[in-house]
Structure formats: C-alpha cells, structure tokens
Design an enzyme around this catalytic site. Structure first.
Site, PDB file in Angstrom:
ATOM      1  N   ASP A  49      57.106  34.690  31.134  1.00 20.53           N
ATOM      2  CA  ASP A  49      55.662  35.177  31.100  1.00 20.53           C
ATOM      3  C   ASP A  49      55.977  36.688  31.622  1.00 20.53           C
ATOM      4  O   ASP A  49      56.148  36.958  33.016  1.00 20.53           O
ATOM      5  CB  ASP A  49      54.626  34.446  31.543  1.00 20.53           C
ATOM      6  CG  ASP A  49      53.231  35.304  31.631  1.00 20.53           C
ATOM      7  OD1 ASP A  49      53.404  36.209  31.133  1.00 20.53           O
ATOM      8  OD2 ASP A  49      52.233  34.585  31.930  1.00 20.53           O
TER       9      ASP A  49
ATOM     10  N   LYS B  32      49.455  43.556  28.659  1.00 21.67           N
ATOM     11  CA  LYS B  32      49.380  44.640  29.531  1.00 21.67           C
ATOM     12  C   LYS B  32      49.690  45.771  29.287  1.00 21.67           C
ATOM     13  O   LYS B  32      49.242  46.641  28.305  1.00 21.67           O
ATOM     14  CB  LYS B  32      49.578  44.326  31.077  1.00 21.67           C
ATOM     15  CG  LYS B  32      48.535  43.171  31.518  1.00 21.67           C
ATOM     16  CD  LYS B  32      48.675  42.661  33.071  1.00 21.67           C
ATOM     17  CE  LYS B  32      47.636  41.872  33.275  1.00 21.67           C
ATOM     18  NZ  LYS B  32      48.018  40.504  33.789  1.00 21.67           N
TER      19      LYS B  32
ATOM     20  N   TYR C  44      50.588  32.655  37.111  1.00 23.45           N
ATOM     21  CA  TYR C  44      49.336  32.794  36.361  1.00 23.45           C
ATOM     22  C   TYR C  44      49.892  33.039  35.105  1.00 23.45           C
ATOM     23  O   TYR C  44      50.530  34.057  34.520  1.00 23.45           O
ATOM     24  CB  TYR C  44      48.436  33.946  36.852  1.00 23.45           C
ATOM     25  CG  TYR C  44      46.942  33.856  35.906  1.00 23.45           C
ATOM     26  CD1 TYR C  44      46.113  32.684  35.793  1.00 23.45           C
ATOM     27  CD2 TYR C  44      46.771  35.044  35.185  1.00 23.45           C
ATOM     28  CE1 TYR C  44      45.191  33.237  34.999  1.00 23.45           C
ATOM     29  CE2 TYR C  44      45.731  35.089  34.517  1.00 23.45           C
ATOM     30  CZ  TYR C  44      44.631  34.036  34.441  1.00 23.45           C
ATOM     31  OH  TYR C  44      43.573  34.108  33.661  1.00 23.45           O
TER      32      TYR C  44
HETATM   33  C1  LIG Z   1      47.208  39.143  33.261  1.00 24.04           C
HETATM   34  C2  LIG Z   1      48.269  38.084  32.997  1.00 24.04           C
HETATM   35  C3  LIG Z   1      48.079  37.073  32.062  1.00 24.04           C
HETATM   36  C4  LIG Z   1      46.609  37.123  31.063  1.00 24.04           C
HETATM   37  O1  LIG Z   1      46.660  38.157  30.535  1.00 24.04           O
HETATM   38  P1  LIG Z   1      45.155  38.336  29.965  1.00 24.04           P
HETATM   39  O2  LIG Z   1      45.069  39.653  29.064  1.00 24.04           O
HETATM   40  O3  LIG Z   1      44.255  38.913  31.268  1.00 24.04           O
HETATM   41  O4  LIG Z   1      44.523  37.333  29.251  1.00 24.04           O
HETATM   42  C5  LIG Z   1      48.991  36.211  31.750  1.00 24.04           C
HETATM   43  N1  LIG Z   1      50.372  36.047  32.384  1.00 24.04           N
HETATM   44  C6  LIG Z   1      50.510  37.078  33.599  1.00 24.04           C
HETATM   45  C7  LIG Z   1      51.808  36.938  34.201  1.00 24.04           C
HETATM   46  C8  LIG Z   1      49.561  38.013  33.693  1.00 24.04           C
HETATM   47  O5  LIG Z   1      49.739  38.778  34.710  1.00 24.04           O
END
Ligand SMILES: *Cc1c(COP(=O)(O)O)cnc(C)c1O
Length: 441
Positions: A248, A281, A153
């Site tokens: 990511d 995060k 994601y």
């Molecule tokens: C949480 C997450 C996102 C999206 O971040 P948001 O702040 O919720 O938009 C993107 N990539 C990864 C790997 C994530 O865990």
C-alpha cells in the site's frame, strides 16, 4: 481593519464560528475525522487559501504547512505548471464517462516509474484502490483470507476496519460500528515488524491467504519503517504459499522516492518487487485520484476481461489525470528527490537538535519528503510502542507550534510531509519556533 492587524482572539472566533456552523450540518463539523482536532483538542483551523508552503486560516493567519493535504501536495500549493494543466483540462471538459488519451498517458507514466506493475487501473480514492486490490487478490487466488498489520491504514473498506483477535488462530474484531464480525472474519491482524508472528501465522493460515497487505513505511502510525528482514520474509512467505504481497503505497508512492517505497527496499533486497501496489495521494497532485496495479496475469482478472468486478463513474477523471500527469512531470525533473530529501532531513535534524538542547527525549526519521518524530530516545518499531507517546507532551507541542504559525499533523500517529516549495528559511523558522516550544514542555 486589515487582516494582519486582527487580534488573535478575533482569529480564534472566526475558526470557531465556522466550526460551530459546520457542526450543525456536517457530523462533527468535518468531512474526515482527523481534521476535527479531537486528538489534540482546540478549534480546527478552516483553510481559506494556500500558496507554496503555506496556507491561511479563516482569519488570515498564515501557517507553514507540513501536512500538504496528507501527502498529495509534494510541489506545494498552487504550482504554476499544475494550475495551468488543470485550467486547460477544465476547458476541455470535466468528465465524459468514456475513455481519454490522458488516462493512457498517466497509466504509462506510473508504470514507467514503478516497474513491478505491468498494468494499472485508475480510481478516485485510496480507500477504493485498497478495497479493489483486495477483491482482485481474492479473485485471482480463489482464496478468502487476508493478512494486515496493526497500525497500517489501508482506507476504510469494511474488511480492513479490524483489530487483532485473541491469538493467532483467531481472526479480527471490527474497530467500527456498522462492520459485522462476519465481514472481518477473514482478516488476520499481526504486529508490524514481528517476524516470529509472521512465520507462525503462515504456518497456520498460509495456504488460505489471498494476500498480505502492508504500508512499507507506515505513515498512519507516525513514521515506522518495516525492517528489511521483515519485508524480505513477507515476500518469501507469500511466494512460498502462493499469496500476493500487496504494497500500500497510497502515502509513500512518489513521496519517498521516484520508484516509491518499493525502490527503497529493492536497494537492500536485490530483485525485490511486490505483487501488487496501491497508489493515491501524490499521483493525483491534490485531485481525487488513486490506482492499483500489478502483474499482467493478476490484473487481467479484472472486468471487463476478467471475472473480478470493479468500476467507477469518475475513474480516470480527465481533470484529475491532468493534475496527476503534470505533478509526475515536475517530480521527474533531475535532482527533485535529492533536494526534497535534503530539506526533510534538515528539518528532522533541526528539530532533534533543538529538543535535545532542551533536555527532551526525541528522535525522528524521514525518507524523501515524508517524516516523523517521537518524544522517545529510540525509533519505535510497531503501533503499540507509538501509542505509548505522552499525549500531553505531543499536544502541547502541537499547539505551541500552531500558535507560532507551524501546522504539523494534529495527531501523534500521523506522518509529516515536506514539499518542494518549503524554503531553508521556512525550515529555520520551524526549528526556532520548536526550540521555544520544547523549552516549555
Ligand atoms: C490515505 C491512505 C489511504 C486511503 O486513501 P483515501 O484517499 O483517504 O481513501 C490508504 N492507505 C494509505 C497508506 C493511506 O495513507
């Protein structure tokens, strides 16, 4: 009546009452889908407050919190140094729409810990960071196509809400209504950890690929590591074909190691570094803050010096950057990750032992303060395998733990998070609650 003497029926009613009220004014009663407990059933708990390793629901029932806002709360809730930094920042002003010294400090602090990046830009959410990273990769390479992996994601940008098409020659299909097929026609989706498919895809599309984006330790399909050979091959093929390799690390950034997941892979692949990194995060410590960065030559394609447009009214927000900076300072203290890893490992091995004692198939894995567990005898390597988890068993486990005051992710495809505030006693309580629940499965 004191909250502690309230019956569990009353407890259920207050969360339910809020959920019903919420559902009238917010679609599904929540502002992010996974919070609605749709996967596990039952009534979502409305959180009233949190401290350390715990939060309390609308009925004052306490839970040991293993989601930590889905990762950011690595220090636990209400850490005094963070509260102080945020309070101080608030008094100085909420938002200016003009640059501040604190943004520079946070950028410097991030770059000092993640040397693959020469420059970084701050934004407000992981979605925004991922979306901007892709635009930048496309702008910097002059190419349109992007490659991602099933189960990863990267936020909900249109081009990323996509599943594999039929065969490697075809591109993706949208996974959400409202995303026109044309918008995902440049997104190729491959199986995670499948080197053969990767080679094949590069043979077909390599020269047209702007970037390959990956969750190096995927936390959005529970907890699945990209194998070292897989990361190595991704990196080699990107270099060979002139595509950018984008890590990511919104979830893994400062969560799994001081230098993030790329540091973990560089231990096995000497000299390894991704071309770009997406963060979120933990770097906001619970405030809306995210970032993307990379090599200077790539980052200088961004406006106002380059031709790739990207902007944000609240980007680098002074309160969020204060929170992020204070968080990075705490996690930079000697022994922080050793302690955190030790706690996470002890939770995973405790759960595994209790499950095996109850005769269940069970395994788990962790890195730093991030973990996952499966009702399988061996760790899965891709999304399809994760999704063969017996939903009934997982949901019964989730609710059994919730009843006992332990809050794990309410979906089998989400990772778990340890914080520095969790004590050995919290972990022991979690394992003994799990031992009871496992016997009932
Ligand atoms: C949480 C997450 C996102 C999206 O971040 P948001 O702040 O919720 O938009 C993107 N990539 C990864 C790997 C994530 O865990």
């Amino acid at each position: 009546m004191t909250p502690a003497t309230e019956s569990s029926a009353t407890n259920a009613d207050r969360n339910l009452a809020l959920f019903q009220r919420a559902a009238k004014v917010i679609p599904g009663g929540v502002n992010s889908p996974v919070r609605a407990f749709k996967a596990v059933g039952g009534t979502p708990r409305f959180v009233s407050r949190a401290q350390g390793a715990y939060f309390w629901d609308a009925n004052n029932k306490r839970y040991i919190d293993y989601i930590g806002s889905w990762g950011p709360m690595i220090l636990g809730h209400g850490h005094p140094a963070i509260v102080e930094a945020v309070q101080k920042a608030i008094l100085e002003g909420f938002s200016f729409g003009a640059p501040t010294e604190r943004e520079v400090e946070l950028a410097e602090a991030i770059l000092a810990l993640v040397p693959s990046m020469d420059m970084v830009r701050l934004v407000s959410s992981g979605t925004e960071a991922g979306m901007s990273a892709i635009r930048l990769a496309r702008g910097a390479t002059g190419r349109s196509k992007i490659l991602k992996f099933e189960g990863c994601y990267h936020g909900h940008a249109d081009a990323l809400l996509v599943k594999a098409g039929s065969g490697l020659a075809t591109f993706g299909n949208p996974t959400s209504a409202g995303v026109p097929p044309e918008v995902v026609q440049h997104t190729l989706v491959l199986e995670y950890n499948n080197v053969e498919q990767l080679e094949e895809a590069f043979k077909l599309h390599g020269p047209e690929l702007a970037c390959v984006m990956i969750e190096p330790i995927a936390g959005n399909m529970n907890f699945v590591r990209a194998s070292v050979p897989f990361i190595k091959r991704c990196s080699e093929l990107c270099t060979q074909y002139g595509a950018l390799f984008v890590f990511d690390e919104v979830m893994t950034g400062f969560r799994v190691a001081p230098g993030s997941a790329q540091e973990v892979y560089a231990r096995s692949i000497p000299g390894f570094a991704p071309d770009m990194t997406v963060m979120g995060k933990v770097i906001g410590g619970g405030m809306p803050l995210a970032a993307f960065g990379g090599k200077r030559a790539v980052m200088e394609h961004l406006a106002p010096i380059g031709s790739v447009y990207q902007a944000g009214t609240l980007s680098g927000n002074p309160v969020a950057t204060a929170c992020g900076l204070a968080t990075l300072k705490e996690i930079g203290k000697p022994g922080f990750y050793e302690d955190l890893s030790h706690k996470t490992q002890s939770l995973v091995s405790g759960l595994t032992g209790a499950a095996h004692a109850a005769g269940l198939e069970f395994c788990g894995d962790s890195e730093g303060g991030m973990f996952g567990f499966f009702f399988f005898d061996a760790l899965p390597q891709n999304y399809a395998k994760v999704m063969t988890t017996d939903n009934k068993v997982f949901n019964a486990f989730f609710h059994g733990m919730l009843d006992r005051g332990v809050y794990f992710a309410p979906a089998l495809y989400e990772a778990g998070f340890m914080s520095a505030a969790h004590t050995d006693a919290d972990i022991a309580d979690t394992v003994s609650a799990a031992a009871e629940v496992f016997k009932m499965l």
